[in-house]
Design a protein around this motif. Structure first.
Motif, PDB file in Angstrom:
ATOM      1  N   TYR A   1       0.839  -1.109  -0.150  1.00 22.58           N
ATOM      2  CA  TYR A   1       0.103   0.067  -0.239  1.00 22.58           C
ATOM      3  C   TYR A   1       0.882   1.489   0.011  1.00 22.58           C
ATOM      4  O   TYR A   1       0.692   2.190  -0.888  1.00 22.58           O
ATOM      5  N   ASP A   2       1.663   1.070   0.920  1.00 25.95           N
ATOM      6  CA  ASP A   2       2.709   2.419   1.016  1.00 25.95           C
ATOM      7  C   ASP A   2       3.434   2.768  -0.450  1.00 25.95           C
ATOM      8  O   ASP A   2       3.679   3.915  -0.754  1.00 25.95           O
ATOM      9  N   TYR A   3       4.197   1.587  -1.163  1.00 26.65           N
ATOM     10  CA  TYR A   3       4.491   1.758  -2.094  1.00 26.65           C
ATOM     11  C   TYR A   3       3.876   2.698  -3.423  1.00 26.65           C
ATOM     12  O   TYR A   3       4.657   3.527  -3.907  1.00 26.65           O
ATOM     13  N   TYR A   4       2.796   2.497  -3.603  1.00 25.99           N
ATOM     14  CA  TYR A   4       1.858   3.202  -4.569  1.00 25.99           C
ATOM     15  C   TYR A   4       1.373   4.523  -3.995  1.00 25.99           C
ATOM     16  O   TYR A   4       0.996   5.449  -4.540  1.00 25.99           O
ATOM     17  N   SER A   5       1.076   4.462  -2.431  1.00 25.01           N
ATOM     18  CA  SER A   5       0.275   5.543  -1.888  1.00 25.01           C
ATOM     19  C   SER A   5       1.417   6.826  -1.877  1.00 25.01           C
ATOM     20  O   SER A   5       0.963   8.081  -1.687  1.00 25.01           O
ATOM     21  N   LYS A   6       2.550   6.746  -1.758  1.00 24.42           N
ATOM     22  CA  LYS A   6       3.457   7.617  -1.785  1.00 24.42           C
ATOM     23  C   LYS A   6       4.509   7.667  -3.125  1.00 24.42           C
ATOM     24  O   LYS A   6       5.124   6.897  -3.568  1.00 24.42           O
ATOM     25  N   TRP A   7       4.220   8.820  -3.795  1.00 16.71           N
ATOM     26  CA  TRP A   7       4.583   8.837  -5.173  1.00 16.71           C
ATOM     27  C   TRP A   7       6.482   8.645  -5.323  1.00 16.71           C
ATOM     28  O   TRP A   7       6.819   8.265  -6.273  1.00 16.71           O
ATOM     29  N   TYR A   8       7.081   9.199  -4.163  1.00 17.39           N
ATOM     30  CA  TYR A   8       8.445   9.149  -4.431  1.00 17.39           C
ATOM     31  C   TYR A   8       8.934   7.755  -4.485  1.00 17.39           C
ATOM     32  O   TYR A   8      10.133   7.399  -4.485  1.00 17.39           O
ATOM     33  N   ASN A   9       8.125   6.755  -3.770  1.00 20.94           N
ATOM     34  CA  ASN A   9       8.863   5.390  -3.617  1.00 20.94           C
ATOM     35  C   ASN A   9       9.120   4.992  -4.805  1.00 20.94           C
ATOM     36  O   ASN A   9      10.318   4.074  -5.320  1.00 20.94           O
ATOM     37  N   ILE A  10       8.354   4.978  -6.028  1.00 18.17           N
ATOM     38  CA  ILE A  10       8.751   4.598  -7.469  1.00 18.17           C
ATOM     39  C   ILE A  10       9.914   5.452  -8.054  1.00 18.17           C
ATOM     40  O   ILE A  10      10.478   4.651  -8.557  1.00 18.17           O
ATOM     41  N   THR A  11       9.913   6.708  -7.619  1.00 18.27           N
ATOM     42  CA  THR A  11      10.994   7.554  -7.939  1.00 18.27           C
ATOM     43  C   THR A  11      12.010   7.163  -7.689  1.00 18.27           C
ATOM     44  O   THR A  11      13.090   7.280  -8.319  1.00 18.27           O
ATOM     45  N   ILE A  12      12.352   6.875  -6.289  1.00 21.12           N
ATOM     46  CA  ILE A  12      13.455   6.268  -5.808  1.00 21.12           C
ATOM     47  C   ILE A  12      13.920   5.298  -6.261  1.00 21.12           C
ATOM     48  O   ILE A  12      15.045   5.086  -6.712  1.00 21.12           O
ATOM     49  N   ARG A  13      13.152   4.354  -6.489  1.00 20.36           N
ATOM     50  CA  ARG A  13      13.454   2.905  -7.255  1.00 20.36           C
ATOM     51  C   ARG A  13      13.965   3.424  -8.688  1.00 20.36           C
ATOM     52  O   ARG A  13      15.175   2.488  -9.106  1.00 20.36           O
ATOM     53  N   GLU A  14      13.539   4.160  -9.098  1.00 19.19           N
ATOM     54  CA  GLU A  14      14.107   4.421 -10.857  1.00 19.19           C
ATOM     55  C   GLU A  14      15.168   5.244 -10.798  1.00 19.19           C
ATOM     56  O   GLU A  14      16.027   5.102 -11.661  1.00 19.19           O
ATOM     57  N   MET A  15      15.388   5.700  -9.613  1.00 19.51           N
ATOM     58  CA  MET A  15      16.895   6.576  -9.354  1.00 19.51           C
ATOM     59  C   MET A  15      18.078   5.721  -9.208  1.00 19.51           C
ATOM     60  O   MET A  15      19.146   6.149  -9.611  1.00 19.51           O
ATOM     61  N   ILE A  16      17.746   4.524  -8.642  1.00 20.25           N
ATOM     62  CA  ILE A  16      18.883   3.630  -8.201  1.00 20.25           C
ATOM     63  C   ILE A  16      20.065   3.393  -9.283  1.00 20.25           C
ATOM     64  O   ILE A  16      21.185   3.367  -9.101  1.00 20.25           O
TER      65      ILE A  16
END
Length: 282
Positions: free
Chosen positions: A120-135
């Protein structure tokens, strides 16, 4: 047919729970019937339970209490059943968000589905997906303060730390033997209503951020355009497929980019502005 009585905490749709509970009762208690349940619960309609299961009726707050009593649910089960009904019958994104978060607070849910909160947190916080793409981006640093300083709009280093923990918990990122944070392949399901509610929040947030980007970035740093067209149902489906195909092309281009410098968001929206114009009425 299941031998054990259906356990309310494993369900994400209360109508499914009721349907399987009825099947269990009929197998284990021959006297049970829809009429019997209505009499026990205090409903005038002899088939009210069936109408609810078939989604022809919803449950009011008073009806929820009657169901809980007739089904002999304990205090925690009754509270979960109420939250589940409210989630399933919610009509707004805000209500779905509220009741999804209520569902995730139950200790039984946490024990049965330890990753559901992280999903739930992964999708409800926009920056989680962004951080993963930054890696995998060139020059990435596994430093919450540094990561926070690169995000637009900015967030706190504490939020970054929580985001990284979510990625690690879901195993879509991992730390290698050199201590570097790297992406990992893993599947995240979004089929149930709790996770789907978070996905809706994500889309709403990214659309809102797209609107804000008009003033946040110079014209040469973004691409925003729109068009309004009249379409038949057939051509709508054709364009819908074109968008899906283009999205795959974008992902392929991004996957082959060995010099990633920034994280970009690309949204697609195609929606009606009118009802059917020619509805056959004279």
């Amino acid at each position: 047919m299941q031998e054990n009585k259906p356990y309310v905490f494993v369900y994400i749709n209360y109508r499914d729970y009721l349907k399987e509970l009825v099947a269990w009762y009929k197998q284990n208690r021959p006297q049970f019937s829809y009429r019997f349940f209505s009499r026990e619960a205090g409903f005038k309609s002899p088939n009210f339970l069936k109408l609810v299961i078939d989604a022809e009726r919803n449950l009011s707050s008073e009806s929820i209490d009657k169901f809980s009593a007739a089904l002999k649910l304990n205090k925690e089960e009754s509270a979960f059943f109420r939250a589940l009904v409210n989630l399933n019958q919610a009509t707004t994104a805000a209500d779905k968000k509220y009741y999804s978060e209520e569902i995730l607070k139950f200790k039984k849910v946490i024990k049965l589905y330890p990753l559901k909160r992280a999903q739930y947190d992964y999708y409800s916080k926009w920056y989680n997906i962004t951080i993963r793409e930054m890696i995998p981006a060139r020059g990435f640093k596994n430093d919450p303060k540094w990561i926070a300083s690169k995000l637009i709009p900015p967030i706190t280093s504490t939020e970054v730390e929580k985001g990284i923990n979510t990625l690690l918990e879901l195993e879509i990122a991992k730390v290698d033997n050199k201590g570097n944070l790297i992406q990992a392949e893993s599947t995240i399901t979004t089929g149930d209503q709790v996770s789907s509610s978070a996905v809706v929040q994500y889309h709403q947030t990214m659309i809102k951020m797209a609107a804000e980007s008009i003033e946040r970035f110079r014209g040469n740093e973004r691409e925003i355009s729109s068009t309004t067209v009249a379409l038949s149902s057939e051509k709508f489906l054709q364009i819908q497929q074109m968008i899906r195909d283009f999205r795959k092309q974008v992902l392929a281009v991004a996957e082959g980019d060995g010099a990633r410098e920034k994280i970009y968001q690309l949204n697609f929206q195609l929606y009606p502005l009118t009802e059917i114009i020619d509805d056959g009425e004279k």
